[in-house]
Design a protein around this motif. Structure first.
Motif, PDB file in Angstrom:
ATOM      1  N   VAL A   1       1.026  -1.226  -0.092  1.00  0.00           N
ATOM      2  CA  VAL A   1      -0.170   0.059   0.117  1.00  0.00           C
ATOM      3  C   VAL A   1       0.866   1.202  -0.083  1.00  0.00           C
ATOM      4  O   VAL A   1       1.897   0.918   0.141  1.00  0.00           O
ATOM      5  N   PRO A   2       0.243   2.407  -0.360  1.00  0.00           N
ATOM      6  CA  PRO A   2       1.334   3.503  -0.067  1.00  0.00           C
ATOM      7  C   PRO A   2       1.960   3.705   1.172  1.00  0.00           C
ATOM      8  O   PRO A   2       1.295   3.615   2.330  1.00  0.00           O
ATOM      9  N   GLY A   3       3.303   4.032   1.354  1.00  0.00           N
ATOM     10  CA  GLY A   3       3.792   4.255   2.325  1.00  0.00           C
ATOM     11  C   GLY A   3       3.734   5.444   3.118  1.00  0.00           C
ATOM     12  O   GLY A   3       3.347   6.398   2.686  1.00  0.00           O
ATOM     13  N   GLY A   4       4.912   5.751   3.948  1.00  0.00           N
ATOM     14  CA  GLY A   4       4.794   7.214   4.647  1.00  0.00           C
ATOM     15  C   GLY A   4       3.534   7.758   5.249  1.00  0.00           C
ATOM     16  O   GLY A   4       3.169   8.666   5.434  1.00  0.00           O
ATOM     17  N   GLY A   5       2.878   6.574   5.795  1.00  0.00           N
ATOM     18  CA  GLY A   5       1.621   6.996   6.620  1.00  0.00           C
ATOM     19  C   GLY A   5       0.396   7.375   5.723  1.00  0.00           C
ATOM     20  O   GLY A   5      -0.602   7.434   6.211  1.00  0.00           O
TER      21      GLY A   5
ATOM     22  N   ALA B   1      -6.365  10.891  -1.916  1.00  0.00           N
ATOM     23  CA  ALA B   1      -5.679   9.906  -1.071  1.00  0.00           C
ATOM     24  C   ALA B   1      -4.526   8.946  -1.757  1.00  0.00           C
ATOM     25  O   ALA B   1      -4.315   9.276  -3.182  1.00  0.00           O
ATOM     26  N   GLY B   2      -3.574   8.565  -1.137  1.00  0.00           N
ATOM     27  CA  GLY B   2      -2.375   8.215  -1.543  1.00  0.00           C
ATOM     28  C   GLY B   2      -1.247   9.156  -1.644  1.00  0.00           C
ATOM     29  O   GLY B   2      -0.185   8.472  -1.845  1.00  0.00           O
ATOM     30  N   TYR B   3      -1.389  10.328  -1.274  1.00  0.00           N
ATOM     31  CA  TYR B   3      -0.461  11.050  -1.119  1.00  0.00           C
ATOM     32  C   TYR B   3       0.193  11.277   0.104  1.00  0.00           C
ATOM     33  O   TYR B   3      -0.542  11.071   0.977  1.00  0.00           O
ATOM     34  N   GLY B   4       1.252  11.454   0.255  1.00  0.00           N
ATOM     35  CA  GLY B   4       2.286  11.532   1.543  1.00  0.00           C
ATOM     36  C   GLY B   4       3.499  12.486   1.445  1.00  0.00           C
ATOM     37  O   GLY B   4       3.778  12.929   0.401  1.00  0.00           O
TER      38      GLY B   4
ATOM     39  N   GLY C   1      11.558  15.922   0.570  1.00  0.00           N
ATOM     40  CA  GLY C   1      10.808  16.817   1.232  1.00  0.00           C
ATOM     41  C   GLY C   1       9.693  17.377   0.338  1.00  0.00           C
ATOM     42  O   GLY C   1       8.875  18.283   0.762  1.00  0.00           O
ATOM     43  N   ARG C   2       9.133  16.393  -0.459  1.00  0.00           N
ATOM     44  CA  ARG C   2       8.036  16.685  -1.442  1.00  0.00           C
ATOM     45  C   ARG C   2       6.724  16.129  -0.854  1.00  0.00           C
ATOM     46  O   ARG C   2       6.860  14.710  -0.781  1.00  0.00           O
ATOM     47  N   LEU C   3       5.704  16.522  -1.169  1.00  0.00           N
ATOM     48  CA  LEU C   3       4.488  15.771  -1.112  1.00  0.00           C
ATOM     49  C   LEU C   3       3.866  15.300  -2.344  1.00  0.00           C
ATOM     50  O   LEU C   3       3.733  16.087  -3.120  1.00  0.00           O
ATOM     51  N   THR C   4       3.931  14.027  -2.473  1.00  0.00           N
ATOM     52  CA  THR C   4       3.789  13.464  -3.688  1.00  0.00           C
ATOM     53  C   THR C   4       3.108  11.984  -3.750  1.00  0.00           C
ATOM     54  O   THR C   4       2.638  11.528  -2.381  1.00  0.00           O
ATOM     55  N   ASP C   5       2.653  11.363  -5.053  1.00  0.00           N
ATOM     56  CA  ASP C   5       1.668  10.285  -4.687  1.00  0.00           C
ATOM     57  C   ASP C   5       2.974   9.145  -4.256  1.00  0.00           C
ATOM     58  O   ASP C   5       3.954   8.808  -4.975  1.00  0.00           O
ATOM     59  N   MET C   6       2.608   8.342  -3.235  1.00  0.00           N
ATOM     60  CA  MET C   6       3.456   7.429  -2.873  1.00  0.00           C
ATOM     61  C   MET C   6       3.743   6.419  -3.647  1.00  0.00           C
ATOM     62  O   MET C   6       4.865   5.640  -3.948  1.00  0.00           O
TER      63      MET C   6
ATOM     64  N   LEU D   1       6.566   2.436  -0.473  1.00  0.00           N
ATOM     65  CA  LEU D   1       5.390   1.470  -0.326  1.00  0.00           C
ATOM     66  C   LEU D   1       5.657   0.874   1.050  1.00  0.00           C
ATOM     67  O   LEU D   1       6.890   0.408   1.617  1.00  0.00           O
ATOM     68  N   ASP D   2       4.476   0.540   1.488  1.00  0.00           N
ATOM     69  CA  ASP D   2       4.447  -0.499   2.863  1.00  0.00           C
ATOM     70  C   ASP D   2       3.763  -1.857   2.607  1.00  0.00           C
ATOM     71  O   ASP D   2       3.013  -1.996   2.101  1.00  0.00           O
ATOM     72  N   PRO D   3       4.372  -3.137   3.108  1.00  0.00           N
ATOM     73  CA  PRO D   3       3.745  -4.175   3.007  1.00  0.00           C
ATOM     74  C   PRO D   3       2.211  -3.993   3.783  1.00  0.00           C
ATOM     75  O   PRO D   3       2.019  -3.629   4.819  1.00  0.00           O
ATOM     76  N   VAL D   4       1.156  -4.620   3.159  1.00  0.00           N
ATOM     77  CA  VAL D   4      -0.264  -4.310   3.554  1.00  0.00           C
ATOM     78  C   VAL D   4      -0.266  -5.337   4.969  1.00  0.00           C
ATOM     79  O   VAL D   4      -1.132  -5.007   5.994  1.00  0.00           O
TER      80      VAL D   4
END
Length: 537
Positions: free
Chosen positions: A418-422, A479-482, A488-493, A499-502
């Protein structure tokens, strides 16, 4: 504190418990994120051991066995047990679970201190936990391609050279391949690949070792005697040699528990004459269950029959049908390998499926790792990653990091990411009900929405950014941005490869939610200076 047990009731018990939990989470919080902000753990007595540099929440919590503040210790040990249990189950997500748990606990205790009833609150917390887990699973996507695997390794591991090596390794061996992480002889990261099934087992006699630097003996088109028997005389080994010649095998490999000098001599004479090249190795494994499992796996790969002493088997009655067949067998002073066995593909597939089911159902982490290793060997490829550094402390830290990264990457390759970075947590806030009435369900929803922001807040703070400003900016994005903390950028993860393992995130949410609900129901704490001594009746 006196030696007699002391009982503390609310609100004092709640206050001390929270202080201990905050103390433990404060130690784990710096490890969340891609930047290596570790914790230095000194040896217990300060003599005879080097300090450890750790950035794994599970290992850090494991090293903390007691706080000096006896009243705060129960809260800290509660978090320690929660984190270590999660670490054993999935290998990661410990810092994430800790910060989510603390956020739920702090808000829940404020609600209870204001006169709220913890029972319905905990019931709603648990029900919302399952909704959040379902929302996380819905965001999952499979890992495909070398580039995504490399990005996954980089997002998990803070050591770039280790991440690069593991990304390459898992692109080759896949989710179920066999991987060994070992200490290197020099600084850096090295990897090697070996075809087939490899065991830690040695040749039984130096007679089998050829001259040369490698000291490696290789045989082609070999028949296998798969046993844990003691070969005491040449009469025991001759039927096996005759059976191998009957199958038109070009060589013979004997797996046994013991081989006498006379039997060694017979094999050596035949090898020198060129009649039947051969060698003998010990049964792989130290424990009895390991040896039995190794024999069964080798038999499944080579279509042979394991001859076990418990079943009363004997080499004197061996038949050609009981021999395994393998295209290549090799051994040296430390390892033994088989490649391209002639086992029935359908039977091997059923055998692998049985092992996968056992691995999925295993509750013990050690059992699960052993089954995973067996599956990797049977699939047919083994990778070895050697990690070294300038000091022993750094080497140990890098090995632990590589092992943890490998475990998490296996989980991601099996179940998706899933998208990482929270960002995945932020996307789950929509499934938590937002109610305007004053009730337990409203309080639970507020607690979860705040807790789901906690990982992104801590990640931003650990990277040196303002957490409130980052969350406010992310609330205006899809959704999916972090926050991609390296740039230091806000971007689509997903596009950034963060990425993070679900499976890890779902386990972290379940652990934090259930643990917070349990902690909020504590009404009293019993303190003892030392555990009671039991007296035999």
């Amino acid at each position: 504190m006196s030696r007699r047990p002391q009982v503390l009731f609310q609100p004092a018990a709640r206050r001390h418990f929270l202080r201990g939990a905050q103390h433990m989470v404060a130690v784990l919080r710096p490890t969340l994120g891609p930047f290596p902000r570790g914790v230095l753990v000194m040896p217990e007595r300060g003599i005879g051991r080097e300090p450890e540099w750790l950035d794994s929440g599970g290992l850090i919590a494991r090293r903390m066995v007691q706080l000096a503040d006896a009243y705060a210790d129960p809260g800290a040990m509660f978090v320690r047990h929660m984190v270590w249990r999660l670490y054993e189950d999935v290998g990661d997500g410990t810092a994430t679970a800790a910060v989510v748990f603390l956020e739920l606990l702090e808000q829940g205790m404020r609600y209870v201190a204001a006169g709220g009833d913890p029972t319905p609150l905990c019931r709603h917390l648990i029900s919302m936990t399952e909704s959040i887990c379902a929302a996380l699973a819905a965001q999952a996507m499979p890992i495909e391609g070398r580039q995504q695997i490399a990005h996954l390794a980089e997002s998990i591991c803070s050591d770039s050279s280790v991440a690069t090596a593991l990304g390459e390794v898992f692109n080759i061996i896949g989710a179920e391949g066999c991987l060994d992480v070992r200490s290197g002889l020099r600084p850096g990261v090295e990897r090697e690949y070996t075809e087939g099934m490899v065991y830690e087992s040695a040749l039984m006699s130096p007679r089998f070792q050829p001259d040369g630097i490698s000291r490696l003996i290789e045989l082609e088109q070999a028949a296998l005697v798969i046993s844990d028997l003691d070969v005491c005389s040449p009469r025991d080994i001759l039927p096996a040699m005759e059976a191998a010649l009957a199958t038109k095998a070009q060589a013979l490999v004997i797996i046994a528990d013991h081989l006498s000098d006379e039997a060694h001599l017979v094999l050596d004479v035949n090898r020198r004459r060129g009649t039947l090249p051969s060698f003998a190795v010990r049964v792989p494994g130290l424990r009895r269950d390991e040896q039995v499992a190794a024999l069964e796996d080798i038999a499944a790969l080579t279509s042979g029959t394991p001859l076990r002493r418990e079943a009363g088997a004997s080499l004197t009655t061996i038949t050609p049908d009981q021999l395994g067949r393998v295209r290549r067998a090799w051994a040296n002073t430390t390892r033994f390998g088989l490649a391209r066995g002639s086992g029935d593909p359908r039977a091997l597939r059923l055998y692998l499926n049985a092992l996968r089911c056992a691995c999925k159902c295993a509750d013990n982490p050690s059992t699960r790792r052993d089954l995973q290793r067996r599956i990797g060997r049977l699939i047919g490829g083994t990778a070895v990653v050697r990690v070294g550094a300038a000091t022993t402390v750094e080497t140990s830290a890098r090995i632990a990091l590589a092992q943890r990264t490998a475990d998490v990457m296996r989980s991601a390759l099996r179940s998706g990411v899933v998208p990482g970075g929270g960002a995945a947590f932020l996307g789950c806030r929509s499934v938590v009900p937002a109610l305007d009435v004053d009730c337990a369900e409203c309080a639970a929803g507020t607690m979860w929405r705040r807790a789901l922001e906690a990982p992104a807040r801590v990640l931003a703070a650990n990277a040196g950014y303002g957490a409130d400003a980052v969350i406010s900016a992310l609330n205006t994005l899809p959704a999916g941005y972090g926050l991609e903390v390296r740039s230091g950028r806000l971007t689509d993860m997903r596009c950034a490869g963060v990425l993070d393992p679900v499976d890890v995130l779902i386990a972290a949410v379940r652990t934090a939610g259930s643990s917070a609900a349990l902690a909020l129901t504590i009404e009293a704490q019993v303190y003892r200076r030392s555990p009671p001594v039991s007296v035999a009746p």
